[in-house]
Design an enzyme around this catalytic site. Structure first.
Site: not given
Length: 525
Positions: A202, A266
């Protein structure tokens, strides 16, 4: 000659947002036993890996992206034993399991941060980023939170500010500290030891900030209505050079385990900067997420140019990937309309590279308006109009109570879409021309045709202005497939190939026609 491609190159990733996938116990929140109960559905769909959004213990200030224990399962989702059963059941069905890993920040209730803020002399003080106030008593610099407001929160007990790229409840970990790196890499090992096949990492471009805390410059392109965080160019809070060393360390941990474990990063970045996340000599992410289809105008020439730029920028040996939807962005069917959503599905599953499919997109779910009293997303509460709740509503399984997401009498954590009685998995499974049937057919064709899963890509010139056409070729056999997608509302001629190929699949699910009809995509071979 046997196929030398890894499973994550041949396969398709399916994102599960666990709070909204399947509630097994009637508390209105999806859970791990619920996911396990739907694995046969995912296997029948034809995907290869299940990426599960965060399930670690969390106060849920940002619904799991504020982690209070990196080596456990939040009770809302079940137990570690439930997770082990899920992994075993997925593997028994040939499905891989990918977990979300949130290295940029923890919860402010994580024991590390509780210690860190207890005093300036605590051994864990430097596990987070603390700084004295500016001379005027305000924050140390002008950095802004992604969720609105300053990125610094003052702690009166110790007289310093701490940095948080997101909510104040999500303090950023200090990855310049070797102890932090060691602890976070141990968290990766914990889950790898429990059999996970990889991680989606993330917010990786936020991992490290400028050591000198220089002010971010103003953004001359910012306009009202845009996120307030975009009023500054994030030159010193994002995409810093040191992040690549941290990624390489993650990769070394992953590579120490057998079975082609995958790391997916990401990072919302321009293509040239995104390529850096493959790492020197491909020592970084296997798949830095490519989100550019989310923002490229839905026009044939724009998409063709995007694919050309992206393919040309890939480092030698770098494997491409494509994304059309996720838990943060408006749903495909809402952005493009139901007809073009079918064309988009064919594009996603026929481009070269690894596709990621977001739960519910396979049945054409749309954004759901959320009444003010039901808003959950902290971003929406801080900056109205930017909330992500509309794309996180419960999965629509059938026409029974709660759309089959939760037992009768339960109240789902977010409201159901108003069309759940008609738009659901059970109804579409019985309709040979449904969106779900189209996805199943596309995924089956992708598995049957190496040209689609691992073949080369070449654009086809000379198509009509609103037609996107390209070839996929299996280099081992020479078999070539033609993909033609009509992004317009007028009938068009099919691009001509050297031979007259037959229609293998049409988005209309009717065998195709002699011409490319409006809002139609075809695969010919």
């Amino acid at each position: 000659m046997p196929d030398q491609h890894a499973w994550w190159q041949r396969g398709v990733v399916y994102q599960v947002y666990p709070r909204s996938f399947q509630d097994s116990n009637g508390d209105g929140v999806g859970d791990l036993p619920g996911i396990l109960s739907r694995l046969d559905r995912l296997s029948a769909l034809g995907v290869d890996a299940v990426w599960i959004s965060p399930i670690c213990p969390s106060p849920m200030a940002d619904f799991g992206y504020d982690v209070s224990d990196y080596t456990g399962i939040d009770p809302a989702f079940g137990s570690l034993e439930d997770f082990d059963r899920l992994v075993a059941a997925a593997h028994a069905r040939g499905l891989r399991v990918i977990l979300d890993y949130v290295p940029n920040h923890s919860s402010d209730r994580h024991p590390w941060f509780v210690e860190s803020r207890s005093s300036r002399s605590n051994p864990k003080r430097n596990w987070y980023t603390w700084r004295d106030p500016a001379p005027d008593g305000g924050p140390p610099n002008n950095w802004l939170s992604e969720f609105g407001g300053p990125a610094w929160t003052f702690d009166a007990a110790t007289g310093q500010h701490y940095y948080h790229a997101y909510l104040p409840a999500q303090p950023d970990l200090n990855w310049r500290n070797p102890e932090v790196r060691a602890a976070m890499l141990d968290a990766l090992r914990f889950w790898l030891d429990h059999g996970v096949d990889g991680f989606r990492v993330d917010a990786i471009h936020h991992l490290i900030e400028d050591a000198d805390l220089r002010d971010n410059p103003p953004n001359p392109d910012w306009r009202p209505g845009m996120s307030p965080a975009r009023s500054l160019i994030r030159a010193y809070t994002m995409d810093q050079p040191e992040v690549h060393d941290a990624i390489a360390e993650m990769r070394r941990v992953s590579d120490g385990y057998p079975g082609d474990r995958v790391l997916i990063g990401e990072a919302y970045l321009p293509i040239d900067r995104l390529m850096m996340y493959y790492g020197a000599d491909l020592s970084g992410f296997h798949l830095p997420f490519n989100f550019h289809l989310l923002s490229t105008p839905w026009k044939a020439r724009d998409i063709a140019a995007l694919v050309e730029r992206y393919e040309a920028a890939l480092p030698p040996g770098g494997w491409p990937n494509w994304v059309l939807g996720n838990h943060d962005r408006s749903r495909v069917a809402s952005r493009l309309g139901p007809a073009q959503a079918r064309v988009a599905a064919m594009l996603l599953l026929t481009l070269r590279g690894t596709p990621t499919l977001y739960q519910g997109d396979e049945i054409g779910m749309e954004d759901v308006p959320i009444p003010p009293g039901r808003v959950q997303d902290p971003w929406e509460r801080n900056v109205p109009g930017l909330g992500r709740d509309p794309v996180r509503t419960p999965m629509q399984w059938d026409a029974g109570p709660n759309a089959g997401f939760a037992p009768p009498g339960a109240e789902p954590w977010l409201p159901l879409a108003p069309d759940w009685g008609a738009r659901n998995v059970a109804a579409q499974a019985a309709d040979p021309r449904s969106m779900l049937s189209l996805h199943r057919a596309l995924l089956a064709l992708r598995r049957a045709e190496p040209a689609l899963s691992v073949g080369s890509y070449a654009p086809v010139e000379g198509a009509a202005e609103d037609v996107l056409a390209f070839e996929r070729r299996d280099e081992a056999t020479g078999r070539t497939l033609l993909v033609a997608l009509n992004l317009g509302d007028r009938e068009r001629d099919l691009p001509r190939a050297a031979a007259e190929p037959r229609v293998l699949l049409s988005t209309r699910m009717d065998g195709g026609a002699g011409r490319l009809r409006s809002d139609e995509g075809v695969v010919l071979g």
